[in-house]
Scaffold this motif. Structure first.
Motif, PDB file in Angstrom:
ATOM      1  N   PHE A  58      18.033  31.441  83.069  1.00 20.63           N
ATOM      2  CA  PHE A  58      17.901  30.565  81.911  1.00 20.63           C
ATOM      3  C   PHE A  58      16.691  29.634  82.039  1.00 20.63           C
ATOM      4  O   PHE A  58      16.105  29.241  81.031  1.00 20.63           O
ATOM      5  N   THR A  59      16.293  29.321  83.252  1.00 22.54           N
ATOM      6  CA  THR A  59      15.054  28.563  83.457  1.00 22.54           C
ATOM      7  C   THR A  59      13.867  29.420  83.055  1.00 22.54           C
ATOM      8  O   THR A  59      12.963  28.966  82.346  1.00 22.54           O
ATOM      9  N   VAL A  60      13.868  30.672  83.475  1.00 24.02           N
ATOM     10  CA  VAL A  60      12.791  31.595  83.117  1.00 24.02           C
ATOM     11  C   VAL A  60      12.742  31.790  81.604  1.00 24.02           C
ATOM     12  O   VAL A  60      11.672  31.752  80.991  1.00 24.02           O
ATOM     13  N   ALA A  61      13.900  31.982  80.989  1.00 22.95           N
ATOM     14  CA  ALA A  61      13.952  32.189  79.538  1.00 22.95           C
ATOM     15  C   ALA A  61      13.431  30.966  78.792  1.00 22.95           C
ATOM     16  O   ALA A  61      12.689  31.097  77.812  1.00 22.95           O
ATOM     17  N   ALA A  62      13.798  29.768  79.246  1.00 20.70           N
ATOM     18  CA  ALA A  62      13.327  28.548  78.593  1.00 20.70           C
ATOM     19  C   ALA A  62      11.819  28.390  78.740  1.00 20.70           C
ATOM     20  O   ALA A  62      11.127  28.002  77.791  1.00 20.70           O
ATOM     21  N   LEU A  63      11.293  28.701  79.918  1.00 19.55           N
ATOM     22  CA  LEU A  63       9.842  28.620  80.121  1.00 19.55           C
ATOM     23  C   LEU A  63       9.113  29.661  79.280  1.00 19.55           C
ATOM     24  O   LEU A  63       8.064  29.371  78.701  1.00 19.55           O
ATOM     25  N   ALA A  64       9.676  30.850  79.186  1.00 19.04           N
ATOM     26  CA  ALA A  64       9.062  31.898  78.361  1.00 19.04           C
ATOM     27  C   ALA A  64       8.971  31.432  76.913  1.00 19.04           C
ATOM     28  O   ALA A  64       7.929  31.597  76.257  1.00 19.04           O
ATOM     29  N   ALA A  65      10.035  30.843  76.403  1.00 18.17           N
ATOM     30  CA  ALA A  65      10.031  30.358  75.025  1.00 18.17           C
ATOM     31  C   ALA A  65       9.020  29.229  74.846  1.00 18.17           C
ATOM     32  O   ALA A  65       8.264  29.213  73.872  1.00 18.17           O
ATOM     33  N   ALA A  66       8.983  28.297  75.784  1.00 23.66           N
ATOM     34  CA  ALA A  66       8.057  27.158  75.681  1.00 23.66           C
ATOM     35  C   ALA A  66       6.601  27.608  75.760  1.00 23.66           C
ATOM     36  O   ALA A  66       5.719  26.991  75.151  1.00 23.66           O
ATOM     37  N   LEU A  67       6.347  28.676  76.502  1.00 23.80           N
ATOM     38  CA  LEU A  67       4.976  29.170  76.686  1.00 23.80           C
ATOM     39  C   LEU A  67       4.625  30.311  75.728  1.00 23.80           C
ATOM     40  O   LEU A  67       3.510  30.825  75.753  1.00 23.80           O
ATOM     41  N   ASP A  68       5.597  30.721  74.901  1.00 25.34           N
ATOM     42  CA  ASP A  68       5.407  31.825  73.964  1.00 25.34           C
ATOM     43  C   ASP A  68       4.969  33.094  74.689  1.00 25.34           C
ATOM     44  O   ASP A  68       4.003  33.756  74.319  1.00 25.34           O
ATOM     45  N   VAL A  69       5.690  33.395  75.780  1.00 24.60           N
ATOM     46  CA  VAL A  69       5.453  34.589  76.582  1.00 24.60           C
ATOM     47  C   VAL A  69       6.751  35.400  76.547  1.00 24.60           C
ATOM     48  O   VAL A  69       7.836  34.837  76.658  1.00 24.60           O
ATOM     49  N   SER A  70       6.644  36.696  76.388  1.00 23.11           N
ATOM     50  CA  SER A  70       7.852  37.514  76.328  1.00 23.11           C
ATOM     51  C   SER A  70       8.487  37.649  77.712  1.00 23.11           C
ATOM     52  O   SER A  70       7.790  37.637  78.734  1.00 23.11           O
ATOM     53  N   LEU A  71       9.784  37.796  77.705  1.00 23.57           N
ATOM     54  CA  LEU A  71      10.486  38.039  78.963  1.00 23.57           C
ATOM     55  C   LEU A  71      10.042  39.363  79.575  1.00 23.57           C
ATOM     56  O   LEU A  71       9.996  39.492  80.798  1.00 23.57           O
ATOM     57  N   ASP A  72       9.697  40.327  78.741  1.00 21.31           N
ATOM     58  CA  ASP A  72       9.189  41.605  79.255  1.00 21.31           C
ATOM     59  C   ASP A  72       7.916  41.397  80.058  1.00 21.31           C
ATOM     60  O   ASP A  72       7.739  41.977  81.125  1.00 21.31           O
ATOM     61  N   GLU A  73       7.011  40.581  79.546  1.00 20.26           N
ATOM     62  CA  GLU A  73       5.762  40.322  80.266  1.00 20.26           C
ATOM     63  C   GLU A  73       6.030  39.634  81.593  1.00 20.26           C
ATOM     64  O   GLU A  73       5.428  39.977  82.616  1.00 20.26           O
ATOM     65  N   LEU A  74       6.939  38.679  81.592  1.00 20.78           N
ATOM     66  CA  LEU A  74       7.279  37.985  82.836  1.00 20.78           C
ATOM     67  C   LEU A  74       7.938  38.941  83.822  1.00 20.78           C
ATOM     68  O   LEU A  74       7.619  38.930  85.010  1.00 20.78           O
ATOM     69  N   ALA A  75       8.837  39.779  83.334  1.00 20.54           N
ATOM     70  CA  ALA A  75       9.511  40.732  84.216  1.00 20.54           C
ATOM     71  C   ALA A  75       8.515  41.729  84.795  1.00 20.54           C
ATOM     72  O   ALA A  75       8.575  42.071  85.979  1.00 20.54           O
ATOM     73  N   PHE A  76       7.587  42.179  83.971  1.00 18.11           N
ATOM     74  CA  PHE A  76       6.590  43.142  84.443  1.00 18.11           C
ATOM     75  C   PHE A  76       5.763  42.552  85.580  1.00 18.11           C
ATOM     76  O   PHE A  76       5.415  43.251  86.532  1.00 18.11           O
ATOM     77  N   ALA A  77       5.486  41.253  85.512  1.00 12.52           N
ATOM     78  CA  ALA A  77       4.697  40.602  86.553  1.00 12.52           C
ATOM     79  C   ALA A  77       5.445  40.570  87.879  1.00 12.52           C
ATOM     80  O   ALA A  77       4.834  40.357  88.923  1.00 12.52           O
ATOM     81  N   CYS A  78       6.740  40.808  87.839  1.00 12.89           N
ATOM     82  CA  CYS A  78       7.557  40.696  89.044  1.00 12.89           C
ATOM     83  C   CYS A  78       7.890  42.027  89.699  1.00 12.89           C
ATOM     84  O   CYS A  78       8.510  42.043  90.751  1.00 12.89           O
ATOM     85  N   VAL A  79       7.515  43.139  89.090  1.00 12.18           N
ATOM     86  CA  VAL A  79       7.817  44.428  89.707  1.00 12.18           C
ATOM     87  C   VAL A  79       6.693  44.810  90.657  1.00 12.18           C
ATOM     88  O   VAL A  79       5.544  44.416  90.451  1.00 12.18           O
ATOM     89  N   PRO A  80       7.007  45.548  91.692  1.00 20.48           N
ATOM     90  CA  PRO A  80       5.951  45.987  92.606  1.00 20.48           C
ATOM     91  C   PRO A  80       4.897  46.781  91.847  1.00 20.48           C
ATOM     92  O   PRO A  80       5.218  47.527  90.927  1.00 20.48           O
ATOM     93  N   GLU A  81       3.663  46.625  92.235  1.00 18.25           N
ATOM     94  CA  GLU A  81       2.561  47.269  91.528  1.00 18.25           C
ATOM     95  C   GLU A  81       2.733  48.783  91.450  1.00 18.25           C
ATOM     96  O   GLU A  81       2.420  49.399  90.442  1.00 18.25           O
ATOM     97  N   THR A  82       3.256  49.393  92.476  1.00 21.41           N
ATOM     98  CA  THR A  82       3.435  50.847  92.457  1.00 21.41           C
ATOM     99  C   THR A  82       4.442  51.268  91.408  1.00 21.41           C
ATOM    100  O   THR A  82       4.256  52.257  90.729  1.00 21.41           O
ATOM    101  N   ASP A  83       5.514  50.476  91.211  1.00 22.19           N
ATOM    102  CA  ASP A  83       6.491  50.794  90.185  1.00 22.19           C
ATOM    103  C   ASP A  83       5.914  50.575  88.796  1.00 22.19           C
ATOM    104  O   ASP A  83       6.143  51.349  87.882  1.00 22.19           O
ATOM    105  N   ALA A  84       5.146  49.514  88.618  1.00 21.36           N
ATOM    106  CA  ALA A  84       4.590  49.188  87.313  1.00 21.36           C
ATOM    107  C   ALA A  84       3.566  50.227  86.867  1.00 21.36           C
ATOM    108  O   ALA A  84       3.561  50.653  85.719  1.00 21.36           O
ATOM    109  N   THR A  85       2.700  50.645  87.766  1.00 20.13           N
ATOM    110  CA  THR A  85       1.666  51.592  87.387  1.00 20.13           C
ATOM    111  C   THR A  85       2.224  52.990  87.222  1.00 20.13           C
ATOM    112  O   THR A  85       1.700  53.786  86.460  1.00 20.13           O
ATOM    113  N   ALA A  86       3.329  53.309  87.868  1.00 23.63           N
ATOM    114  CA  ALA A  86       3.936  54.631  87.736  1.00 23.63           C
ATOM    115  C   ALA A  86       4.481  54.841  86.331  1.00 23.63           C
ATOM    116  O   ALA A  86       4.526  55.964  85.827  1.00 23.63           O
TER     117      ALA A  86
END
Length: 92
Positions: A58-86
């Motif tokens: 809920f902290t992440v969700a509140a920050l995403a809303a305040a910054l107008d950033v999607s939760l998908d974008e935030l989640a993508f930043a947290c996956v290992p690079e090999t998983d994201a690029t695959a």
């Protein structure tokens, strides 16, 4: 309750997440964004610097809303690079 120590990967993920939040914050002050999200400036500072690498959903969700950033974008930043690029997604 004893907390399991974070792995190096978890610490790195927290640092990447914090850097993304700093970039999304841009010229806005930490106090302004924290107030808009309903969290303390100290909490935001800890997340941005990687000292709180596993913030609550809920902290992440509140920050995403305040910054107008999607939760998908935030989640993508947290996956290992090999998983994201695959999956053919854009690199973080």
């Amino acid at each position: 309750m004893v907390r399991t120590p974070l792995t190096p990967w978890e610490r790195q993920r927290g640092e990447r997440f914090g850097a993304l939040l700093r970039r999304a914050r841009g010229d806005r002050s930490m106090v302004e964004v924290a107030a808009a999200a309903g969290v303390s400036a100290e909490t935001l500072r800890k997340i941005e610097t990687g000292r709180a690498p596993t913030p609550a959903f809920f902290t992440v969700a509140a920050l995403a809303a305040a910054l107008d950033v999607s939760l998908d974008e935030l989640a993508f930043a947290c996956v290992p690079e090999t998983d994201a690029t695959a999956d053919g997604a854009l690199s973080a």
